[in-house]
Design a protein around this motif. Structure first.
Motif, PDB file in Angstrom:
ATOM      1  N   MET A   1       1.237  -1.181   0.490  1.00  0.00           N
ATOM      2  CA  MET A   1       0.339   0.233  -0.029  1.00  0.00           C
ATOM      3  C   MET A   1       0.725   1.619   0.281  1.00  0.00           C
ATOM      4  SD  MET A   1      -3.353   1.324   2.671  1.00  0.00           S
ATOM      5  CE  MET A   1      -1.976   1.257   4.546  1.00  0.00           C
ATOM      6  N   LYS A   2       0.630   2.140  -1.005  1.00  0.00           N
ATOM      7  CA  LYS A   2       1.528   3.579  -0.791  1.00  0.00           C
ATOM      8  C   LYS A   2       0.214   4.755  -0.708  1.00  0.00           C
ATOM      9  CE  LYS A   2       2.504   1.369  -5.148  1.00  0.00           C
ATOM     10  NZ  LYS A   2       2.875   1.947  -6.362  1.00  0.00           N
ATOM     11  N   VAL A   3       0.886   5.697   0.792  1.00  0.00           N
ATOM     12  CA  VAL A   3       0.037   6.901   0.856  1.00  0.00           C
ATOM     13  C   VAL A   3       0.934   7.891   0.638  1.00  0.00           C
ATOM     14  CG1 VAL A   3      -1.466   7.801   2.107  1.00  0.00           C
ATOM     15  CG2 VAL A   3      -0.885   5.407   2.179  1.00  0.00           C
ATOM     16  N   LEU A   4       0.382   8.637  -0.185  1.00  0.00           N
ATOM     17  CA  LEU A   4       0.961  10.728  -0.443  1.00  0.00           C
ATOM     18  C   LEU A   4       0.537  10.621   0.365  1.00  0.00           C
ATOM     19  CD1 LEU A   4       2.735  12.115  -2.365  1.00  0.00           C
ATOM     20  CD2 LEU A   4       1.243  12.198  -4.130  1.00  0.00           C
ATOM     21  N   VAL A   5       1.254  12.070   1.014  1.00  0.00           N
ATOM     22  CA  VAL A   5       0.548  12.395   2.420  1.00  0.00           C
ATOM     23  C   VAL A   5       1.830  14.131   1.950  1.00  0.00           C
ATOM     24  CG1 VAL A   5       0.260  13.310   4.663  1.00  0.00           C
ATOM     25  CG2 VAL A   5       0.484  11.094   3.631  1.00  0.00           C
ATOM     26  N   THR A   6       0.485  15.176   1.792  1.00  0.00           N
ATOM     27  CA  THR A   6       1.313  16.634   1.704  1.00  0.00           C
ATOM     28  C   THR A   6       0.979  17.000   2.906  1.00  0.00           C
ATOM     29  OG1 THR A   6      -0.964  17.155   1.097  1.00  0.00           O
ATOM     30  CG2 THR A   6      -0.095  16.324  -0.509  1.00  0.00           C
TER      31      THR A   6
ATOM     32  N   ILE B   1       5.109   5.411   2.721  1.00  0.00           N
ATOM     33  CA  ILE B   1       3.856   7.149   2.776  1.00  0.00           C
ATOM     34  C   ILE B   1       5.597   7.928   2.176  1.00  0.00           C
ATOM     35  CG2 ILE B   1       4.333   8.883   4.351  1.00  0.00           C
ATOM     36  CD1 ILE B   1       2.829   5.651   5.186  1.00  0.00           C
ATOM     37  N   TYR B   2       5.017   8.582   1.413  1.00  0.00           N
ATOM     38  CA  TYR B   2       5.735   9.561   0.302  1.00  0.00           C
ATOM     39  C   TYR B   2       4.992  10.835   1.012  1.00  0.00           C
ATOM     40  CZ  TYR B   2       6.751   5.540  -2.688  1.00  0.00           C
ATOM     41  OH  TYR B   2       6.728   4.393  -2.704  1.00  0.00           O
ATOM     42  N   GLY B   3       6.245  11.550   1.730  1.00  0.00           N
ATOM     43  CA  GLY B   3       5.621  13.114   1.829  1.00  0.00           C
ATOM     44  C   GLY B   3       5.580  13.905   1.573  1.00  0.00           C
ATOM     45  N   MET B   4       5.033  14.475   1.013  1.00  0.00           N
ATOM     46  CA  MET B   4       5.581  16.182  -0.730  1.00  0.00           C
ATOM     47  C   MET B   4       5.906  17.112   0.674  1.00  0.00           C
ATOM     48  SD  MET B   4       3.087  17.399  -3.332  1.00  0.00           S
ATOM     49  CE  MET B   4       2.671  19.214  -2.388  1.00  0.00           C
TER      50      MET B   4
ATOM     51  N   ASP C   1       3.777   8.630 -11.364  1.00  0.00           N
ATOM     52  CA  ASP C   1       4.986   7.671 -10.986  1.00  0.00           C
ATOM     53  C   ASP C   1       4.745   6.972  -9.881  1.00  0.00           C
ATOM     54  OD1 ASP C   1       5.772   8.664 -12.956  1.00  0.00           O
ATOM     55  OD2 ASP C   1       7.900  10.262 -11.653  1.00  0.00           O
ATOM     56  N   ILE C   2       4.199   7.656  -8.314  1.00  0.00           N
ATOM     57  CA  ILE C   2       4.011   6.346  -7.376  1.00  0.00           C
ATOM     58  C   ILE C   2       3.015   5.664  -7.504  1.00  0.00           C
ATOM     59  CG2 ILE C   2       3.240   6.667  -4.588  1.00  0.00           C
ATOM     60  CD1 ILE C   2       5.343  10.238  -4.958  1.00  0.00           C
ATOM     61  N   GLN C   3       1.823   6.219  -8.086  1.00  0.00           N
ATOM     62  CA  GLN C   3       0.498   5.510  -8.314  1.00  0.00           C
ATOM     63  C   GLN C   3       0.079   4.987  -7.060  1.00  0.00           C
ATOM     64  OE1 GLN C   3      -1.440   3.413 -11.393  1.00  0.00           O
ATOM     65  NE2 GLN C   3       0.018   5.504 -11.971  1.00  0.00           N
ATOM     66  N   PRO C   4      -0.337   6.087  -5.500  1.00  0.00           N
ATOM     67  CA  PRO C   4      -0.848   5.803  -4.791  1.00  0.00           C
ATOM     68  C   PRO C   4      -2.119   5.411  -4.321  1.00  0.00           C
ATOM     69  CG  PRO C   4      -1.343   8.177  -5.355  1.00  0.00           C
ATOM     70  CD  PRO C   4      -0.216   7.604  -6.427  1.00  0.00           C
TER      71      PRO C   4
ATOM     72  N   ARG D   1      -8.346   6.784  -3.286  1.00  0.00           N
ATOM     73  CA  ARG D   1      -8.735   7.194  -2.359  1.00  0.00           C
ATOM     74  C   ARG D   1      -8.290   9.027  -1.902  1.00  0.00           C
ATOM     75  NH1 ARG D   1     -12.574   3.288   1.156  1.00  0.00           N
ATOM     76  NH2 ARG D   1     -12.686   1.644  -0.700  1.00  0.00           N
ATOM     77  N   PHE D   2      -9.054   9.761  -1.731  1.00  0.00           N
ATOM     78  CA  PHE D   2      -8.305  11.375  -2.340  1.00  0.00           C
ATOM     79  C   PHE D   2      -9.241  11.696  -0.292  1.00  0.00           C
ATOM     80  CE2 PHE D   2      -9.042  16.132  -3.047  1.00  0.00           C
ATOM     81  CZ  PHE D   2      -7.684  15.990  -2.533  1.00  0.00           C
TER      82      PHE D   2
END
Ligand code: F7E
Length: 351
Positions: free
Chosen positions: A1-6, A28-31, A71-74, A119-120
């Motif tokens: 599972m991948k999560v993009l967090v800003t 977790i990808y932290g922007m 690229d990440i496909q979160p 999911r956003f």
């Protein structure tokens, strides 16, 4: 599972990352935005975690958002990046709108085009209710913003609904009432008070003179919770069968004045109010003042520069549906929140 967090340098983004690392196996990808001096003080606990990675992006740059989502496909995209300081939104109305409203459109477009299963979460705000019509405010309360900030969040709310309905995206704009904690920015009133109490506490203990905390409108009432409780509610909102939207709130309201009283009480400093309107002050009560005789005893005074062009006078949320339907159970009361912030700032005070 991948999560993009800003917004990971801020309070909510950092608490969200901590929560996800503790409760899931997600990567977790932290922007963060490119700045010459990023402040990682809120990220100490996770910056070197093997499941965490920093990525660069900016809500005002659609190319960066498109690239990250492509690229990440979160599986999840949690947007806590914002121009979040209401008072400043009168000075920066266009930047506030660009980041808080158009920025959400950029996120939704990137998801629609490159990863529609993602999911956003969009961080909604009780500031959207503004000039309130009824109390407590529930999810059906009309949108009546009083600031460019409130208007920008209301626009984001409409955009999320439009994209959800048009493209069948799992996108939610959960409405958060005020939420605070030890990662809160110093410009927000709660942290300004807790840090001010720590400074004054240090001076009193060391028999030094001190300047009072300068505040604006003491009569505004807010529904304050702990941000760490809210990230759990946000995650629950993102993991329902259907993308229902909820309010997160404490269901209690307190004035700025009450926050001041509780904060000094937490430090063991007794104060009393005297004077009226812009001359009102909170001073050390006579008994304890004798101990620091010779110095000014004023703890809080009014500075009109902190009044806003238009104020949201009363916020009180009704989060019953989130509690009943999501099983969300906040842990931290108003009293606990105030004493936790004051204690943290006293323990970490450096003269
Ligand atoms: O102000 C009054 C001020 O800046 C609270 C953000 O997270 O919550 C926050 O917005 C109240 C206002 O937060 C000072 O006039 C008095 O009535 O801490 P604040 P906010 O504007 O409620 C909502 C839910 C968000 O979405 C926002 O992003 O306190 N106040 N004297 C003062 N406020 C400040 N900042 N400084 C003062 O000296």
């Amino acid at each position: 599972m991948k999560v993009l967090v800003t917004g990971i340098l801020g309070q909510d983004g950092a608490n969200m990352v901590e929560y996800l690392l503790a409760n899931t196996d997600a990567k977790i990808y932290g922007m963060i935005r490119r700045t010459s001096n990023p402040n990682f003080v809120n990220c100490k606990k996770f910056i070197n975690d093997k499941n965490f990675q920093i990525v660069y992006g900016d809500l005002s740059d659609s190319i960066s958002i498109d690239t990250l989502v492509r690229d990440i496909q979160p599986d999840y995209f949690i947007n806590f990046a914002a121009q979040s300081f209401v008072a400043c939104s009168w000075d920066l109305p266009l930047q506030t709108f660009d980041v808080n409203a158009s920025g959400v459109a950029r996120c939704l477009e990137a998801i629609r085009r490159f990863q529609p299963k993602c999911r956003f979460y969009s961080a909604g705000s009780s500031e959207e209710f503004g000039d309130v019509e009824f109390t407590p405010q529930d999810i059906n309360h009309p949108i009546r913003p009083r600031s460019p900030y409130g208007a920008s969040k209301a626009a984001a709310r409409h955009l999320v609904k439009v994209y959800r309905d048009s493209y069948n995206l799992y996108a939610v704009h959960g409405l958060l009432f005020n939420h605070e904690g030890t990662k809160r920015g110093e410009e927000f009133v709660t942290r300004k008070i807790s840090r001010g109490v720590a400074r004054i506490n240090y001076s009193i203990k060391n028999h030094l003179p001190f300047e009072p905390i300068e505040l604006g409108n003491l009569d505004a009432k807010r529904d304050w919770s702990d941000s760490e409780d809210f990230v759990d509610g946000v995650w629950k909102m993102l993991n329902q069968e259907k993308p229902n939207e909820y309010i997160l709130s404490s269901n209690e309201t307190h004035s700025i004045r009450e926050f001041v009283e509780k904060a000094f009480e937490a430090a063991g400093i007794d104060g009393v109010w005297h004077g009226e309107r812009t001359s009102e002050q909170f001073s050390i009560s006579t008994e304890s003042y004798q101990k620091i005789n010779g110095h000014s005893s004023v703890l809080v005074k009014i500075n009109e520069k902190f009044y806003r062009p238009a104020e949201v006078d009363l916020l009180l949320g009704d989060s019953t549906p989130a509690r009943q339907e999501l099983g969300w159970t906040p842990q931290v009361s108003f009293e606990k929140l105030v004493s936790k912030m004051v204690k943290f700032d006293i323990d970490n005070f450096e003269n």
